[in-house]
Scaffold this motif. Structure first.
Motif, PDB file in Angstrom:
ATOM      1  N   UNK A 107      23.954  50.136  30.814  1.00  0.00           N
ATOM      2  CA  UNK A 107      24.882  49.403  29.938  1.00  0.00           C
ATOM      3  C   UNK A 107      24.255  48.097  29.487  1.00  0.00           C
ATOM      4  N   UNK A 108      23.604  47.406  30.434  1.00  0.00           N
ATOM      5  CA  UNK A 108      22.989  46.120  30.106  1.00  0.00           C
ATOM      6  C   UNK A 108      21.858  46.326  29.095  1.00  0.00           C
ATOM      7  N   UNK A 109      21.040  47.344  29.351  1.00  0.00           N
ATOM      8  CA  UNK A 109      19.894  47.602  28.477  1.00  0.00           C
ATOM      9  C   UNK A 109      20.348  47.992  27.075  1.00  0.00           C
ATOM     10  N   UNK A 110      21.463  48.728  26.993  1.00  0.00           N
ATOM     11  CA  UNK A 110      21.922  49.192  25.679  1.00  0.00           C
ATOM     12  C   UNK A 110      22.756  48.130  24.972  1.00  0.00           C
ATOM     13  N   UNK A 111      23.647  47.476  25.719  1.00  0.00           N
ATOM     14  CA  UNK A 111      24.644  46.623  25.066  1.00  0.00           C
ATOM     15  C   UNK A 111      24.123  45.244  24.707  1.00  0.00           C
ATOM     16  N   UNK A 112      23.198  44.704  25.508  1.00  0.00           N
ATOM     17  CA  UNK A 112      22.726  43.347  25.225  1.00  0.00           C
ATOM     18  C   UNK A 112      22.035  43.269  23.862  1.00  0.00           C
ATOM     19  N   UNK A 113      21.120  44.205  23.538  1.00  0.00           N
ATOM     20  CA  UNK A 113      20.519  44.163  22.190  1.00  0.00           C
ATOM     21  C   UNK A 113      21.561  44.321  21.082  1.00  0.00           C
ATOM     22  N   UNK A 114      22.558  45.205  21.303  1.00  0.00           N
ATOM     23  CA  UNK A 114      23.584  45.391  20.260  1.00  0.00           C
ATOM     24  C   UNK A 114      24.328  44.082  20.058  1.00  0.00           C
ATOM     25  N   UNK A 115      24.730  43.447  21.171  1.00  0.00           N
ATOM     26  CA  UNK A 115      25.506  42.203  21.064  1.00  0.00           C
ATOM     27  C   UNK A 115      24.671  41.107  20.396  1.00  0.00           C
ATOM     28  N   UNK A 116      23.390  41.018  20.770  1.00  0.00           N
ATOM     29  CA  UNK A 116      22.522  39.996  20.171  1.00  0.00           C
ATOM     30  C   UNK A 116      22.389  40.231  18.669  1.00  0.00           C
ATOM     31  N   UNK A 117      22.211  41.496  18.299  1.00  0.00           N
ATOM     32  CA  UNK A 117      22.084  41.828  16.881  1.00  0.00           C
ATOM     33  C   UNK A 117      23.349  41.433  16.133  1.00  0.00           C
ATOM     34  N   UNK A 118      24.511  41.770  16.714  1.00  0.00           N
ATOM     35  CA  UNK A 118      25.782  41.475  16.037  1.00  0.00           C
ATOM     36  C   UNK A 118      26.002  39.971  15.924  1.00  0.00           C
ATOM     37  N   UNK A 119      25.540  39.208  16.926  1.00  0.00           N
ATOM     38  CA  UNK A 119      25.779  37.767  16.929  1.00  0.00           C
ATOM     39  C   UNK A 119      24.908  37.062  15.877  1.00  0.00           C
ATOM     40  N   UNK A 120      23.674  37.533  15.721  1.00  0.00           N
ATOM     41  CA  UNK A 120      22.731  36.762  14.912  1.00  0.00           C
ATOM     42  C   UNK A 120      22.426  37.389  13.563  1.00  0.00           C
ATOM     43  N   UNK A 121      23.269  38.320  13.109  1.00  0.00           N
ATOM     44  CA  UNK A 121      23.048  38.837  11.765  1.00  0.00           C
ATOM     45  C   UNK A 121      24.393  38.855  11.044  1.00  0.00           C
ATOM     46  N   UNK A 122      24.316  38.887   9.721  1.00  0.00           N
ATOM     47  CA  UNK A 122      25.559  38.893   8.967  1.00  0.00           C
ATOM     48  C   UNK A 122      25.421  39.912   7.835  1.00  0.00           C
ATOM     49  N   UNK A 123      26.528  40.235   7.243  1.00  0.00           N
ATOM     50  CA  UNK A 123      26.494  41.195   6.148  1.00  0.00           C
ATOM     51  C   UNK A 123      27.301  42.428   6.474  1.00  0.00           C
ATOM     52  N   UNK A 124      27.085  43.479   5.684  1.00  0.00           N
ATOM     53  CA  UNK A 124      27.915  44.664   5.836  1.00  0.00           C
ATOM     54  C   UNK A 124      27.425  45.559   6.973  1.00  0.00           C
ATOM     55  N   UNK A 125      26.109  45.664   7.123  1.00  0.00           N
ATOM     56  CA  UNK A 125      25.564  46.583   8.131  1.00  0.00           C
ATOM     57  C   UNK A 125      26.050  46.254   9.548  1.00  0.00           C
TER      58      UNK A 125
END
Lengths: 382, 295
Positions: free
Chosen positions: B94-112
């Protein structure tokens, strides 16, 4: 202030609404409980209930799903408590139950002696099926072996246990049975192994002859047989987690043969879950076990007389024939009391004998013993 | 007009001040009462019933034999071990999968990222029984993956169905939304300025993550993990449908001991032992919440 009063009033109203309803059972409404699968509930809702209500104006059936066997036992306990306090148990009819449960229920007088109740159809019941004077067998099913006839020529199907074991070992990974406590198809396959290990004599096992010593000896030999075939099973000894999952593995072409309940497999073929090429075979030296579902009437229920009428109705030719055609089950009455045309059509699966295996302490011993002795399969850890 | 409003406002203020305490406590009383009645009392009663019970002579007394049996029975210990292994493996994945997803969601913007977030939250709306059957259809033997592999001439996969990996895959998928949401909430605490400041002095991405982001979200990581671990430890449906017959996880094991083996005493003992493990993770959670409140 007003808002607060409003909120208090709302809370008070909501409180009264969620209080359990302390009403009595209605006169003329049979409170009916089942612990069976949804196909049985649907059969009652769509076939039995409309036919019975049309034949008996003024009586209706209230169908309630009690969940599982433990749910029925809980209602039985409620009936005992109601008997002691002279109140209404709000239950009249159990679709299937064991009158020995909850323990002492018969002595407490909450179940009706149906043998002595004077039902006009009682004499038609298949004598093989009667288990107690307090329960009414009305439908049955048996475990068979279902196989994929495109992979296994019907002429070469195993006809007895030894041939089956030989076939399983010659075709590793092509056979699966489910965990014995999770469904009767695997459960009765395991019981067939117990019969095999103990001289093919079902009468050795009765509901009250379990002792630890006899159990360990009789079951131990069966665990040896089952452990011996384990490495040749699907995935070197995996066991599916229920009747449906076994059928699913057969349907996906993963295994070639699996034990199945007769009614479930007929329905699965009928609905297209399994292809028409699915073959069915029964072992000829001793059949796999089957069992009957037995209805129980609550003696102190408000609508006992109406419930007895329903019990008699369920044994009528119309409903017993519908059990065959719509449910894919066996009738609870002797085959002489089924429409001749149907008798002809289902002659292949008409059992001459249905071996049974007692429940009670045996069941717990089998469930525990199998998990401890057969399921752990060291070779499988990869 | 203004006077009137002010008067009304101040009255409202004093009213609220005056009434806050008793009403607030009363509102909390219902959940506290429910927790006491439905959680704490059964726990105490379960512990009491397993250690203080009838012995062979019919006398009540202190008796630890069911615990001794559990910890001396290899079969029970194997079940406990597989439960701990599954829980640990799920937490790690969970940590290996979710941390990158959360980081991506926090530091990017837009529709994707919005679509990615929707996809990450999706498992929240899928009942686990449906997930289990979908899993069998896709990853099971002769399932969709096998069919696709077969179409391009690849060999069949070794299916995780009915092996210890079955529940792991199912439980990880099931717990992704909660973990991502909690981590995302934690990442909200990380100020953009501090990251920019670190970048200005020449920190690379890894250094920013290690020295700036991780210290700020360690609490959220702990909360997210203890939440999912509590759920996974006592999971029932997925281990039951996807896991092997033996060893089995504590959830199916308890249910089977209680229902099929008709052995309430050992089932309750297993429950108390499972509770003992869960309380450790629970304490982690409570401690980190308390630390948050204090700070």
């Amino acid at each position: 202030m007003k808002r607060r009063e409003f909120m208090l009033a709302t809370a008070a109203t909501a409180g009264t609404l969620i209080l359990p309803r302390m009403t009595s059972a209605a006169e003329g409404v049979i409170d009916w409980y089942t612990s069976s699968d949804s196909n049985i509930y649907d059969f009652w809702a769509n076939t039995v209930k409309p036919a019975f209500e049309a034949a008996n104006p003024g009586i209706t059936i209230n169908l309630v799903d009690a969940g599982d066997g433990a749910g029925i036992i809980a209602i039985g306990e409620r009936a005992i408590a109601a008997k002691q306090t002279g109140t209404d148990p709000q239950a009249d009819y159990f679709e299937t139950a064991n009158p020995r449960l909850p323990a002492g229920a018969i002595e407490a007088g909450i179940y009706t002696n149906v043998k002595a109740a004077g039902l006009s159809n009682y004499s038609k019941i298949n004598p093989l099926a009667i288990d107690s004077d307090y329960s009414l067998p009305y439908r049955g099913s048996q475990v068979l072996l279902a196989y994929d006839s495109t992979k296994l020529d019907p002429a070469n199907t195993p006809k007895d246990w030894d041939a089956l074991v030989e076939w399983i070992k010659a075709n590793p990974g092509a056979f699966v049975y489910n965990r014995p406590d999770k469904g009767g198809s695997g459960g009765n396959f395991v019981r067939r192994a117990i019969h095999q290990a103990n001289g093919l004599d079902p009468s050795l096992f009765t509901v009250d002859n379990y002792t630890e010593e006899f159990g360990n000896e009789a079951l131990g030999k069966a665990w040896a047989i089952l452990s011996d075939i384990a490495p040749s099973l699907y995935d070197s000894g995996a066991y599916s987690s229920g009747n449906t999952q076994s059928i699913q593995l057969l349907a996906q072409g993963v295994v070639t043969m699996t034990p199945v309940w007769s009614d479930q497999v007929l329905q699965a073929i009928d609905q297209g879950v399994l292809p028409p090429e699915t073959g069915l075979v029964q072992l000829q030296d001793l059949a796999l076990c089957g069992d009957f579902s037995r209805a129980v009437i609550i003696e102190n229920g408000t609508n006992k007389d109406a419930a007895l009428k329903l019990a008699d109705f369920v044994l009528s030719e119309a409903i017993q024939s519908a059990i065959l055609t719509e449910l894919g089950g066996f009738p609870g009455v002797s085959w002489d009391y089924v429409e001749p045309a149907l008798r002809e059509r289902f002659s292949d699966i008409v059992p001459t004998t249905i071996p049974t295996f007692p429940s009670g302490q045996w069941e717990a011993a089998i469930n525990d013993g199998w998990y401890r002795n057969v399921a752990p399969n060291v070779a499988r850890d990869s | 007009m203004t006077d009137l409003t002010q008067a009304a406002a101040s009255r409202l203020l004093t009213d609220t001040n005056h009434n806050r305490r008793p009403w607030g406590l009363l509102l909390v009383a219902v959940p506290v009462f429910l927790v006491g009645w439905l959680v704490i009392w059964p726990t105490i009663s379960a512990i009491a019933r397993t250690v203080w019970r009838l012995d062979a002579e019919g006398n009540y007394g202190f008796n630890l034999s069911s615990y001794v049996f559990f910890f001396s029975d290899q079969y029970s210990l194997n079940n406990l071990a597989i439960t701990l292994w599954t829980t640990g493996m799920c937490a790690l994945l969970l940590l290996v999968i979710c941390l990158p997803i959360a980081l991506y969601l926090r530091f990017s913007s837009g529709r994707l990222p919005a679509y990615v977030q929707g996809l990450a939250i999706f498992p929240l709306f899928v009942p686990s029984i449906i997930l289990a059957y979908a899993f069998i259809r896709v990853l099971g033997p002769n399932g969709m993956v096998d069919i696709l592999f077969n179409a391009v001439g690849l060999p069949k996969i070794r299916t995780p169905y009915l092996t210890p990996w079955g529940p792991v895959i199912g439980l990880v998928w099931d717990n992704i939304p909660l973990t991502v949401l909690i981590l995302l909430a934690g990442l909200g605490n990380v100020a953009n300025q501090s990251i920019e400041a670190a970048r200005d002095v020449g920190a690379n991405r890894l250094q920013v993550f290690w020295h700036i982001i991780l210290p700020r979200i360690s609490n959220s990581v702990l909360v997210a993990l203890s939440f999912s671990i509590l759920g996974i430890f006592s999971a029932f449906t997925l281990p039951y449908l996807l896991g092997p017959a033996s060893p089995e996880m504590m959830g199916p094991f308890m249910q089977r001991t209680f229902r099929e083996v008709n052995d309430p005493l050992n089932a309750i003992t297993q429950a108390v032992i499972a509770f003992g493990f869960c309380i450790v993770f629970g304490l982690f959670y409570v401690r980190s919440v308390a630390r948050n409140r204090g700070g």
